[in-house]
Design an enzyme around this catalytic site. Structure first.
Site, mmCIF file in Angstrom:
data_model
loop_
_atom_site.group_PDB
_atom_site.id
_atom_site.type_symbol
_atom_site.label_atom_id
_atom_site.label_comp_id
_atom_site.label_asym_id
_atom_site.label_seq_id
_atom_site.Cartn_x
_atom_site.Cartn_y
_atom_site.Cartn_z
ATOM 1 N N HIS A 270 0.829 -1.212 0.000
ATOM 2 C CA HIS A 270 0.000 0.000 0.000
ATOM 3 C C HIS A 270 0.865 1.263 0.000
ATOM 4 O O HIS A 270 0.659 2.166 -0.814
ATOM 5 C CB HIS A 270 -0.944 0.034 1.203
ATOM 6 C CG HIS A 270 -1.522 1.400 1.423
ATOM 7 N ND1 HIS A 270 -2.564 1.898 0.675
ATOM 8 C CD2 HIS A 270 -1.147 2.413 2.252
ATOM 9 C CE1 HIS A 270 -2.817 3.148 1.046
ATOM 10 N NE2 HIS A 270 -1.971 3.481 1.997
ATOM 11 N N GLU B 116 -5.673 9.616 0.484
ATOM 12 C CA GLU B 116 -6.044 8.200 0.492
ATOM 13 C C GLU B 116 -7.162 7.849 -0.489
ATOM 14 O O GLU B 116 -7.121 6.806 -1.114
ATOM 15 C CB GLU B 116 -6.434 7.748 1.908
ATOM 16 C CG GLU B 116 -5.293 7.761 2.923
ATOM 17 C CD GLU B 116 -4.187 6.726 2.660
ATOM 18 O OE1 GLU B 116 -4.339 5.892 1.746
ATOM 19 O OE2 GLU B 116 -3.165 6.790 3.371
ATOM 20 N N HIS C 181 1.370 5.303 -2.622
ATOM 21 C CA HIS C 181 1.795 6.669 -2.300
ATOM 22 C C HIS C 181 3.011 7.168 -3.079
ATOM 23 O O HIS C 181 3.104 8.359 -3.356
ATOM 24 C CB HIS C 181 2.116 6.784 -0.804
ATOM 25 C CG HIS C 181 0.914 6.738 0.087
ATOM 26 N ND1 HIS C 181 0.053 7.808 0.217
ATOM 27 C CD2 HIS C 181 0.415 5.767 0.891
ATOM 28 C CE1 HIS C 181 -0.915 7.503 1.064
ATOM 29 N NE2 HIS C 181 -0.728 6.257 1.496
ATOM 30 N N SER D 266 -4.164 1.129 -4.369
ATOM 31 C CA SER D 266 -3.551 -0.130 -3.945
ATOM 32 C C SER D 266 -4.597 -1.214 -3.686
ATOM 33 O O SER D 266 -4.254 -2.297 -3.248
ATOM 34 C CB SER D 266 -2.698 0.086 -2.685
ATOM 35 O OG SER D 266 -3.508 0.419 -1.569
HETATM 36 CO CO CO Z 1 -1.904 5.325 2.914
#
Ligand code: CO
Ligand code: PHE
Length: 294
Positions: free
Chosen positions: A141, A187, A146, A210
């Site tokens: 993730h 997010e 990111h 993700s």
């Molecule tokens: Co995150």
């Protein structure tokens, strides 16, 4: 905040269900550890590769252009990346670097890293049983979701400003409000693709990018609410960490995101505090609906 207190370590960017998984023994004040890349097993690299393959089939259609461009140049499809190599490329591109952490870190530590253009990436990988869903950030993730956007200069500046804003929000006792901004942008943010470039909705939020299921859901499913980005509306909106999002906020560009979060938040926090919170699935007066254009 102590490194052994799970509650103290559940920051807004992760959610209250987060548990400790990594090894925090001997941790320093910045919570940074060595990645110790050699420790990953062949099975872990293989699991990472399977996660990467699933997402890389979806992102050409579902992720924003900036993400896709950076992902391609990261060359991270075959094994869990070596953070030091990635940091070298990142420093050259935007002056960011990634640092390895054992898992969740206290708010203050997290904000300090962002404010100094360091993104903390969890070292451990999920188990095969968590292929479809994991409740807390792991290396897949953190890295896949990111890191690519840290190569985008505007998004990179936004994230640094967010870190500085976090330190300020802490002083103003407004972390819960600012956390909603992180949640609904970094997010779970969506962006409307530029006209002429295929258009349509694209994801830029790491929690979507993700996730095998939520990437399609956020872009294609008729069920969730999709509304134009609105800072105060977001600060009022609660979020659920245990299911796909009920509401997605759509920006036009990272320039818009950066510009609309540039003002001093102190008076905004005051205004928002005086208003009732909105449930994650609630409509709000002034919402501008965004249609799926596909
Ligand atoms: Co995150
Ligand atoms: N402008 C915000 C403040 O005054 C800082 C910030 C910038 C927060 C970008 C989040 C994102 O607190």
């Amino acid at each position: 905040m102590g490194g052994n207190d799970a509650d103290a370590l559940a920051p807004p960017h992760a959610g209250p269900h987060a548990r400790l998984r990594g090894d925090y023994s001997g941790i320093g004040p910045d919570f940074v550890v060595d990645q110790r890349w050699e420790r990953y097993s062949a099975a872990e690299h293989a699991l990472y590769r399977r996660l990467y393959e699933r997402q890389s089939r979806l992102v050409p259609r579902c992720a924003c252009e900036e993400f896709n461009r950076s992902l391609a140049r990261l060359d991270a499809a075959h094994e869990i990346p070596r953070f030091d190599r990635v940091s070298r490329a990142l420093r050259a591109a935007t002056g960011w670097e990634i640092v390895a952490v054992p898992g969740l870190v206290p708010d203050r530590v997290f904000f300090e890293h962002l404010a100094n253009r360091r993104f903390p990436v969890t070292v451990w990988l999920r188990t095969p049983g968590e292929f479809d869903y994991i409740v807390e950030p792991d290396v897949f993730h953190d890295f896949f979701g990111h890191v690519p956007l840290l190569f985008d200069p505007v998004f990179a500046d936004y994230l640094q400003a967010y870190g500085a804003g976090g330190l300020k929000a802490e002083r103003l006792d407004a972390l819960a409000l600012l956390a909603r901004l992180y949640w609904y942008t970094v997010e779970f943010g969506l962006v409307r693709g530029a006209a002429g470039s295929g258009g349509g909705l694209r994801a830029y939020g790491a929690g979507i990018l993700s996730s095998g299921g939520e990437l399609r859901y956020a872009i294609d499913d008729p069920a969730p609410r999709r509304v134009r980005f609105d800072l105060e509306r977001i600060m009022r909106t609660e979020y659920r960490i245990d299911r796909y999002q009920d509401t997605y906020f759509v920006i036009e560009s990272f320039d818009e995101l950066f510009a609309s979060t540039a003002p001093d938040f102190a008076p905004i926090y005051e205004r928002v505090r005086a208003l009732p919170a909105l449930a994650a699935d609630a409509a709000a007066a002034g919402d501008v609906a965004v249609q799926r254009e596909r």
